[in-house]
Design a protein around this motif. Structure first.
Motif, short mmCIF file in Angstrom:
data_model
loop_
_atom_site.label_atom_id
_atom_site.label_comp_id
_atom_site.label_asym_id
_atom_site.label_seq_id
_atom_site.Cartn_x
_atom_site.Cartn_y
_atom_site.Cartn_z
N ALA A 1 -2.29 -3.39 -2.50
CA ALA A 1 -2.93 -2.55 -3.51
C ALA A 1 -2.99 -3.30 -4.84
O ALA A 1 -2.08 -4.07 -5.16
CB ALA A 1 -2.14 -1.25 -3.66
N TYR A 2 -4.04 -3.05 -5.60
CA TYR A 2 -4.25 -3.68 -6.90
C TYR A 2 -4.28 -2.58 -7.94
O TYR A 2 -5.18 -1.74 -7.93
CB TYR A 2 -5.56 -4.47 -6.90
N GLY B 1 -8.47 -9.73 0.63
CA GLY B 1 -8.90 -8.39 1.01
C GLY B 1 -7.98 -7.29 0.53
O GLY B 1 -7.36 -7.38 -0.52
N ASN B 2 -7.92 -6.28 1.33
CA ASN B 2 -7.21 -5.07 0.94
C ASN B 2 -5.89 -4.89 1.69
O ASN B 2 -5.50 -3.78 2.01
CB ASN B 2 -8.12 -3.86 1.13
N ASP B 3 -5.21 -5.98 1.99
CA ASP B 3 -3.90 -5.89 2.64
C ASP B 3 -2.83 -5.39 1.68
O ASP B 3 -1.74 -5.02 2.11
CB ASP B 3 -3.47 -7.25 3.20
N GLU C 1 -7.19 -9.84 -10.08
CA GLU C 1 -7.71 -8.80 -9.19
C GLU C 1 -8.84 -9.27 -8.29
O GLU C 1 -8.74 -9.18 -7.06
CB GLU C 1 -8.19 -7.62 -10.05
N LYS D 1 0.81 -1.22 0.00
CA LYS D 1 0.00 0.00 0.00
C LYS D 1 0.84 1.27 0.00
O LYS D 1 0.33 2.34 -0.28
CB LYS D 1 -0.95 -0.01 1.19
N GLN E 1 -8.61 -10.28 -4.29
CA GLN E 1 -9.28 -9.35 -3.38
C GLN E 1 -10.30 -10.08 -2.52
O GLN E 1 -10.41 -9.81 -1.33
CB GLN E 1 -9.97 -8.23 -4.15
#
Length: 185
Positions: A138-139, A134-136, A126, A55, A130
């Motif tokens: 960045a994509y 999850g959002n651990d 993606e 991130k 996800q």
């Protein structure tokens, strides 16, 4: 698998990470088209591949990242035999460089922990990642946009059991609904 297992608690699964045509199996799910050694393949879903980075990576505010801009990055891959690895190498080569693969890890959860810690970047699906992780991380979409398909195929050397046929139908219905949902979003 989990929702199917709830409905059919007596079913058992054996997981192979690198299927072999000689293995004793009913169904195989893979991220590349079945070879001639396997039979009866069906595409389940096609989804966008993206750059997966920590991130804090400098490119996370970009709408897309060009492969050319990844030449100095260190890459993490699940396996050098995987479809994702071959696609990573292909697109990096088309951008004019060989990727520096610094981490090879057979455990996807651990691989994404390394990515999340900023040790490397990777290319991955993606929506699937996800939904699982999850959002651990960045994509970030890539330019050019790339995708991969996931397939299920069965062993043509053995008859299909009723339960196996039910699971195959469950998979195709589940992924058709998921793909429609992805197209709406």
């Amino acid at each position: 698998m989990a929702s199917f297992k709830k409905k059919y608690p007596n079913v058992s699964f054996r997981i192979f990470y690198e299927p072999d045509a000689s293995e004793d199996y009913d169904l195989c799910i893979a991220g590349q088209p079945p070879s001639e050694a396997f039979s009866c393949g069906v595409r389940l879903i096609t989804e966008r591949l993206v750059l997966v980075a920590c991130k804090e990576h400098p490119c996370i505010n970009e709408k897309t990242i060009r492969f050319e801009d990844l030449a100095k990055e260190e890459f993490a891959v699940v396996s050098r035999d995987s479809y994702l690895w071959s696609q990573t190498v292909l697109y990096c080569q088309q951008a004019g460089f060989e990727p520096h693969i610094s981490i090879t890890c057979g455990d996807l959860h651990c691989l994404l922990k390394y990515v999340g810690a900023g040790m490397a970047v990777t290319i991955g699906p993606e929506k699937a990642w996800q939904s699982l992780y999850g959002n651990d991380v960045a994509y970030i979409p890539t330019t050019p946009e790339i995708s991969r398909s996931t397939y299920v195929f069965r062993n043509g050397q053995r008859p299909v059991s009723r339960l196996c046929g039910t699971y195959l139908e469950f998979l195709t219905d589940y992924f058709a609904a998921l793909e429609q949902e992805m197209q709406r979003s």
